[in-house]
Design a protein around this motif. Sequence first.
Motif, mmCIF file in Angstrom:
data_model
loop_
_atom_site.group_PDB
_atom_site.id
_atom_site.type_symbol
_atom_site.label_atom_id
_atom_site.label_comp_id
_atom_site.label_asym_id
_atom_site.label_seq_id
_atom_site.Cartn_x
_atom_site.Cartn_y
_atom_site.Cartn_z
ATOM 1 N N LYS A 96 68.761 20.707 103.321
ATOM 2 C CA LYS A 96 68.379 21.754 102.377
ATOM 3 C C LYS A 96 67.043 22.348 102.815
ATOM 4 C CE LYS A 96 65.789 18.926 99.194
ATOM 5 N NZ LYS A 96 65.210 19.046 97.911
ATOM 6 N N ARG A 97 66.821 23.572 102.433
ATOM 7 C CA ARG A 97 65.556 24.222 102.750
ATOM 8 C C ARG A 97 64.482 23.731 101.792
ATOM 9 N NH1 ARG A 97 65.259 28.924 105.866
ATOM 10 N NH2 ARG A 97 67.250 29.463 106.768
ATOM 11 N N LEU A 98 63.246 23.706 102.291
ATOM 12 C CA LEU A 98 62.140 23.292 101.451
ATOM 13 C C LEU A 98 61.736 24.432 100.526
ATOM 14 C CD1 LEU A 98 59.865 21.479 104.060
ATOM 15 C CD2 LEU A 98 61.380 20.445 102.391
ATOM 16 N N SER A 99 61.353 24.061 99.328
ATOM 17 C CA SER A 99 60.841 25.074 98.409
ATOM 18 C C SER A 99 59.390 25.379 98.769
ATOM 19 C CB SER A 99 60.939 24.580 96.965
ATOM 20 O OG SER A 99 60.061 23.476 96.793
ATOM 21 N N ALA A 100 58.827 26.374 98.158
ATOM 22 C CA ALA A 100 57.434 26.748 98.445
ATOM 23 C C ALA A 100 56.487 25.621 98.083
ATOM 24 C CB ALA A 100 57.080 28.030 97.699
ATOM 25 N N GLU B 20 57.176 22.397 98.104
ATOM 26 C CA GLU B 20 57.323 21.326 99.099
ATOM 27 C C GLU B 20 56.650 21.684 100.410
ATOM 28 O OE1 GLU B 20 61.574 19.404 97.680
ATOM 29 O OE2 GLU B 20 61.561 21.127 99.027
ATOM 30 N N LYS B 21 56.728 22.964 100.809
ATOM 31 C CA LYS B 21 56.041 23.412 102.019
ATOM 32 C C LYS B 21 54.544 23.288 101.865
ATOM 33 C CE LYS B 21 59.480 26.738 103.624
ATOM 34 N NZ LYS B 21 59.750 28.150 103.841
#
Length: 68
Positions: A58-62, A64-65
Amino acid sequence: MNIAKNMEFIFVSAIVLIGGTSMATAKSLRPVRAIEPPAVVAEVKAAAAMPVVVVSAKRLSAAEKAAL
């Protein structure tokens, strides 16, 4: 002005010295025998299924980044 001329002389003499030493060490004093590489044996294998790698994440959310 005198310092600039001296630095130019030092630079040119260093280049000449480096060039001369590189030419002096370019030749070896005795011939070196080449080592023959080992014989390469190629094997043909029966056709096998090519392995496939599937990467899923899954892509990281803002937020999490930002935590990284």
